[in-house]
Design an enzyme around this catalytic site. Structure first.
Site, mmCIF file in Angstrom:
data_model
loop_
_atom_site.group_PDB
_atom_site.id
_atom_site.type_symbol
_atom_site.label_atom_id
_atom_site.label_comp_id
_atom_site.label_asym_id
_atom_site.label_seq_id
_atom_site.Cartn_x
_atom_site.Cartn_y
_atom_site.Cartn_z
ATOM 1 N N SER A 172 0.829 -1.196 0.000
ATOM 2 C CA SER A 172 0.000 0.000 0.000
ATOM 3 C C SER A 172 0.872 1.257 0.000
ATOM 4 O O SER A 172 1.684 1.433 -0.901
ATOM 5 C CB SER A 172 -0.960 -0.048 1.187
ATOM 6 O OG SER A 172 -1.985 0.888 1.032
ATOM 7 N N ASP A 417 -8.178 -5.135 -6.069
ATOM 8 C CA ASP A 417 -7.998 -3.994 -5.171
ATOM 9 C C ASP A 417 -8.208 -2.710 -5.962
ATOM 10 O O ASP A 417 -7.687 -2.571 -7.073
ATOM 11 C CB ASP A 417 -6.569 -4.041 -4.605
ATOM 12 C CG ASP A 417 -6.200 -2.776 -3.836
ATOM 13 O OD1 ASP A 417 -7.099 -2.183 -3.211
ATOM 14 O OD2 ASP A 417 -5.011 -2.409 -3.862
ATOM 15 N N HIS A 483 -6.204 -5.945 -1.749
ATOM 16 C CA HIS A 483 -5.096 -5.125 -1.270
ATOM 17 C C HIS A 483 -4.161 -5.931 -0.368
ATOM 18 O O HIS A 483 -2.946 -5.770 -0.410
ATOM 19 C CB HIS A 483 -5.689 -3.951 -0.493
ATOM 20 C CG HIS A 483 -4.771 -2.814 -0.255
ATOM 21 N ND1 HIS A 483 -4.291 -2.014 -1.264
ATOM 22 C CD2 HIS A 483 -4.254 -2.297 0.901
ATOM 23 C CE1 HIS A 483 -3.528 -1.060 -0.748
ATOM 24 N NE2 HIS A 483 -3.484 -1.230 0.566
#
Length: 1036
Positions: A172, A417, A483
């Protein structure tokens, strides 16, 4: 010197030699439900003066004295790496009680020693002494510097790791943390300020470029069914004429502030459209931004920007041993609470982790001082005020390349994601490749996950590799993961990181690790399961009524027999009366497609009231059966499909085509209404799926003609088609885009088709079928030997049907299957599932580890993996055939008649003319076109484009584009009631329009057919009016 003085000197020397390793060893961690086979340490590392960063080091389970070291950093900015520890790839995860821990059999410390570091200061258990350090600024440079100082302190106290292979990894906003820290480490190593054997870095679903994320978000959302066609088309005006819409630089219309938020540069339509469609639609959505296919149906509250929390937890304590020996109650394994395969772990993991880490006993065991903060997964205040210095990290990569330092890189992405989508990272890496003219060392290809040699391998994702001087980059996708890749696809994630560390040429190499769970400690071991399980809910396993193998007492009547079609053709039907008001509820006709597939597949594996257990002899209840709202008539057609048969002494016809099928279905219905006259005035719907996209409209057109000619008495009011073959032309045209934007074609392959498209046409809407011809079986063949003709057949047809992905659900994998069948779901021949699912409420300790389904990726106890073979076994039992009144001359039942499929003459590669006829008739009709959005056999884009093209030919129609919500509750038929659960599943109605007497709804459904309720004809529509917003842009 006296011996006493010598002793004192030795004692002082020993005391000064004490390291963190001596003081930070975790001796007794509360709540562990099994015995660990590794050591772990928790404490603090010194960063800038007054900043103390908490770490948790878990030694390798394999060879701790020689295995490499991984540093793991979660993102945010402002999110704790203990989130990665306890919910992703750490060795243990929290149970729903938030006080106990279960084993994660796919922990990354099976391969490496893993160091989890909480940074920057004041994140997680890390803290700041403000009497020493009053700094209030958070930015990328400070974070990297503090992480470097903490690592320097770590290597000083754990010197054995200073020569070990060392990797910096994160996810991320770690897409900024990891390259900034790696770049700094290279500088410090080369300046002799650090002794460390840095060999690689890895970024998962990383924010490598916010610019590319916004540019790609528009395409990602549209090609995943979350933007409407009109919305996507509206952006053409915002793109340079010479630029394909897919690669348009939309960021020229916006500015990015220090918080990473997109704002319009001016008040122009384009500026506002880009912010709305490329940014707000990502973050202001009821979809899980981190996994668009993760839904938690029984949540009561939602946390913005992070996974929803499950406050009201429903679970099940049945423990079943596999492989099966006799009866298995599959109904108790079905996870109705969520869409994941892990007993709704994703729905509760964050609050459970927070509860666990903040227990006094746990803080003490981890050596957390009183001045350390209350642990939360993310510090929202830091996130809101963090100064993001890199909206694109290209400069950092340039510096690492220029350093000449030898480094291996892994850039991996879960492909569902939206927070940091795979396209943005792919475009970022491809831009680097172009900048440096990198060598493609491994062309893009699928990689496979295989837990054990006895199971079939499954496509785990796609890989492409590059090299330039001392740098190598592996670009990898993980299919079906969001994610948090290790949470959603733990097995493939471990195999991926193992092969990266091993520098393996093939990411498909098995890990070789044992995935058997460690035996639970006695106090947590489950009681033996009862021989018979009795409940007071809808299940009653003791009652068997008429139909063999029923494990509960149905509350409705059902009928099975034959209807007369053309002379000699006998079509089998199975009528299920409504469970609600059978005397007044409508009648649905259901037709499966193929062509040549049985509608009993629909009964027993989709929307019927009961489904087969793995033993293939017993049936469990489907609580989402469509006969909760309607009487449902399942008809097996054409002749010789399923139990339907042909008397060749009366009729020796050997031709199968659309006209004959429609006529026989009409005659069978006429016979049905004659024998069940009570239904002749009831609201009547013709429905079906797949090649039912031809069956349903051709039959509906014929019924309208016969009703208007007074040859049939029936109250036909509507038709519905699910994932239908409405237009094979549009299916092939859209397949290319669908596959690319779902990560199954490479950028080079997709770009290569530009030459096959008119210059005036965007690639997304190109008519590729001009290069091919469709034969009577619906197969695509090249018109000539040109490159374009070959490419279109390969990328638009063969890549759909010859892929090892499940053509009907690209994210459905069966990890423990041993055989597969073409064009149908793979069969699970060797069944080794060990994990029940979630349904009944239970207080106290729940062994979540026993609920984790390692066998497959579905939420239903691997039901899709075995359902076809179990259905075939069940229906061919002599006692079942007798109960259904099946005569001896009826064939052995198979789901699909492959011989018929091969010889069926498909007369409609596009059904527009059929719809034109229905409109011209003036008959009042309501139409529903719905699509699961992860199907490639009949993808949603093809039906949307067909629907839109047909509508655009009509000069007078009303259009509406909005979302619809799913409610999972006893009061779900009344959304205005006081709901216990929030609406967790956001999908979109991409074309709701009216023309004359036609009402046509187009719905993009999420993944499966279980959750559609016919009682909900008047859906609750929400306006896409976001209003003002305050967003925490959390990229964990």
């Amino acid at each position: 010197m006296s011996s006493f003085c010598v002793f004192l000197l030795l004692l002082v020397a020993f005391t000064h030699a004490t390291t963190y390793k001596d003081t930070d060893l975790v001796v007794n961690l509360p709540g562990l439900t099994y015995t660990l086979n590794f050591k772990h340490y928790s404490g603090y590392l010194n960063a800038s003066p007054g900043n103390y960063l908490h770490y948790w080091l878990v030694e390798s389970q394999s060879a701790p004295s020689s295995d490499p070291l991984i540093l793991w950093l979660n993102g945010g900015p402002g999110c704790s790496s203990l989130g990665g520890f306890l919910t992703e790839h750490g060795p243990f995860h929290p149970n729903p009680d938030g006080t106990t821990l279960f084993e994660n059999v796919y922990s990354w410390n099976k391969k490496a020693n893993v160091l989890y570091l909480e940074g920057p200061r004041n994140v997680g258990f890390s803290y700041q002494n403000t009497t020493i350090n009053k700094d209030t600024v958070y930015d990328d440079d400070r974070t990297a510097w503090d992480n470097f100082l903490a690592l320097k302190d770590f290597f000083a106290n754990y010197p054995e790791y200073s020569t070990r292979d060392f990797y910096v990894m994160g996810e991320s906003y770690g897409g900024v943390y990891v390259p900034t820290l790696t770049n700094l480490l290279i500088q410090q190593i080369q300046a002799n300020n650090l002794t460390a054997n840095l060999v690689g870095m890895a970024v998962g679903n990383g924010e490598l470029s916010e610019i590319q994320q916004i540019n790609s978000a528009v395409d990602y959302l549209y090609f995943h069914g979350m933007l409407g066609k009109d919305e996507w088309d509206s952006l053409k005006a915002c793109c340079d004429d010479q630029t394909s819409l897919a690669y348009c630089d939309f960021t020229k219309w916006i500015t990015l502030d220090a918080g990473g938020n997109a704002n319009p540069k001016d008040n122009s339509t384009c500026a506002n459209l880009v912010v709305q469609l490329g940014f707000l639609r990502v973050w202001l959505t009821l979809n899980d931004v981190y996994n668009i296919y993760q839904d938690c149906y029984q949540q009561t509250v939602a946390a913005f920007g992070s996974r929803a929390k499950l406050r009201s937890w429903l679970s099940n304590d049945q423990y079943t041993q596999w492989p099966p020996s006799g009866f298995i109650d599959q109904g108790s394994l079905m996870n109705w609470a969520s869409t994941d395969a892990f007993g709704a772990f994703s729905c509760y993991m964050n609050p459970a982790a927070q509860n666990y880490l903040n227990q006094t006993a746990v803080r003490a065991a981890l050596h957390i001082p009183a001045e350390a903060p209350f642990w939360t997964d993310c510090n929202d205040d830091i996130n809101e005020h963090y100064q993001q210095g890199h909206n694109d990290t290209t400069k950092l990569f340039d510096e690492m390349i220029a350093s000449g330092y030898k480094l291996r890189m892994l850039i991996y992405n879960g492909d569902v994601d939206t927070a940091c989508n795979f396209l943005g990272d792919e475009w970022f890496v491809e831009a680097l490749k172009n900048e440096y003219n990198m060598t493609i060392t491994t062309p893009r290809h699928p990689w496979f996950f295989q837990e054990d040699a006895k199971y079939m391998f499954q496509i785990a994702g796609y890989r492409k590799s590059f090299s330039y001087e001392n740098i190598t980059i592996d670009l990898v996708t993980v299919k079906g993961a969001g994610h948090f890749v290790p949470t959603d696809r733990p097995g493939p994630a471990l195999q991926m990181v193992t092969n990266f560390i091993n520098n393996a040429a093939n990411y498909s190499s098995m890990t070789g690790y044992s995935m058997n769970r460690v035996r639970l400690l006695p106090q947590y071991a489950p009681s033996p399961p009862p021989t018979c399980r009795s409940t007071t809910t809808y299940k009653d396993t003791d009652l068997v009524v008429n139909l063999p193998g029923l494990t509960y007492s149905p509350n409705f009547k059902h009928y099975s027999g034959y209807l007369k079609a053309s002379p000699g053709n006998n079509l089998h039907y199975w009528l299920m009366e409504s469970q609600s008001l059978p005397s007044s509820d409508p009648l649905i006709l259901w037709l499966n497609g193929g062509p040549g597939c049985s509608s009993l597949g629909g009964v027993l594996t989709e929307n019927g009231p009961f489904h087969p257990n793995p033993d293939g002899t017993t049936l469990f209840e489907n609580i989402y059966s469509w006969n909760k709202k309607a009487n449902v008539l399942y008809l097996e057609a054409p002749r010789n499909v399923g139990f339907s048969y042909q008397d060749t002494s009366v009729n020796n016809d050997t031709v199968y085509n659309d006209d004959r099928t429609a006529w026989d279905n009409f005659l069978a219905l006429k016979d049905f209404f004659a024998n069940y006259p009570e239904y002749s005035t009831r609201d009547f719907y013709v429905t079906g799926e797949s090649y039912g996209g031809v069956y349903v409209p051709t039959l509906t057109r014929l019924l309208i003609q016969q009703i208007q000619a007074n040859n049939l008495t029936a109250n036909l009011v509507g038709m519905a088609v699910g994932n239908g073959e409405l237009s094979e032309i549009q299916q092939i045209n859209s397949a290319v885009d669908y596959l690319y934007f779902h990560g199954m074609l490479g950028k080079d392959e997709w770009d290569g088709l530009k030459a096959c498209c008119d210059n005036s046409t965007t690639l997304a809407y190109c008519d590729f079928t001009k290069w091919i011809h469709l034969d009577s079986a619906g197969n695509a063949n090249p018109k000539d030997n040109s490159t374009c003709a070959q490419k279109v057949v390969d990328l638009g047809f063969l890549r759909v049907w010859t892929s090892l992905n499940d053509v009907y659900n690209i994210y459905q994998d069966c990890y423990q299957q041993t055989a597969a069948s073409f064009k149908s779901r793979a069969k699970l021949r060797s069944w080794l599932l060990t994990d029940p699912k979630v349904r009944a409420a239970l207080p106290g300790f729940i062994d979540q580890g026993s609920l984790m389904s390692w066998a497959s990726t579905d939420a239903f106890g691997a039901f899709p993996c075995y359902m076809d073979s179990a259905t075939e076994n069940y229906l061919n039992q002599p006692e079942v055939r007798a109960a259904l009144h099946i005569p001896s001359q009826a064939p052995y039942w198979t789901d699909c008649n492959d011989n018929m499929n091969a010889n069926y003459i498909q007369q409609h590669n596009d059904t527009t003319s059929v719809f034109d006829d229905m409109i011209a008739s003036g008959y009042k009709l309501r139409i529903l076109i719905y699509n699961g959005d992860v199907d490639t056999a009949c993808n949603f884009l093809g039906d949307e484009w067909s629907n839109s093209e047909w509508a655009s030919d009509k000069s007078n129609y009303d259009y509406n584009n909005s979302k619809w919500d799913y409610y999972n509750h006893s009061s779900w038929n009344n959304p205005s009631s006081n709901e216990d659960y929030t609406n967790s599943n956001e999908d979109y109605n991409n074309s709701d329009w009216k023309y004359n007497n036609f009402d046509r709804d187009y719905h993009n459904f999420d993944r499966d057919y279980y959750n559609f309720d016919w009682k909900y004809c008047n859906f609750k529509w929400d306006n896409n009016n976001y209003g003002s917003y305050h967003r925490h842009n959390v990229r964990r």
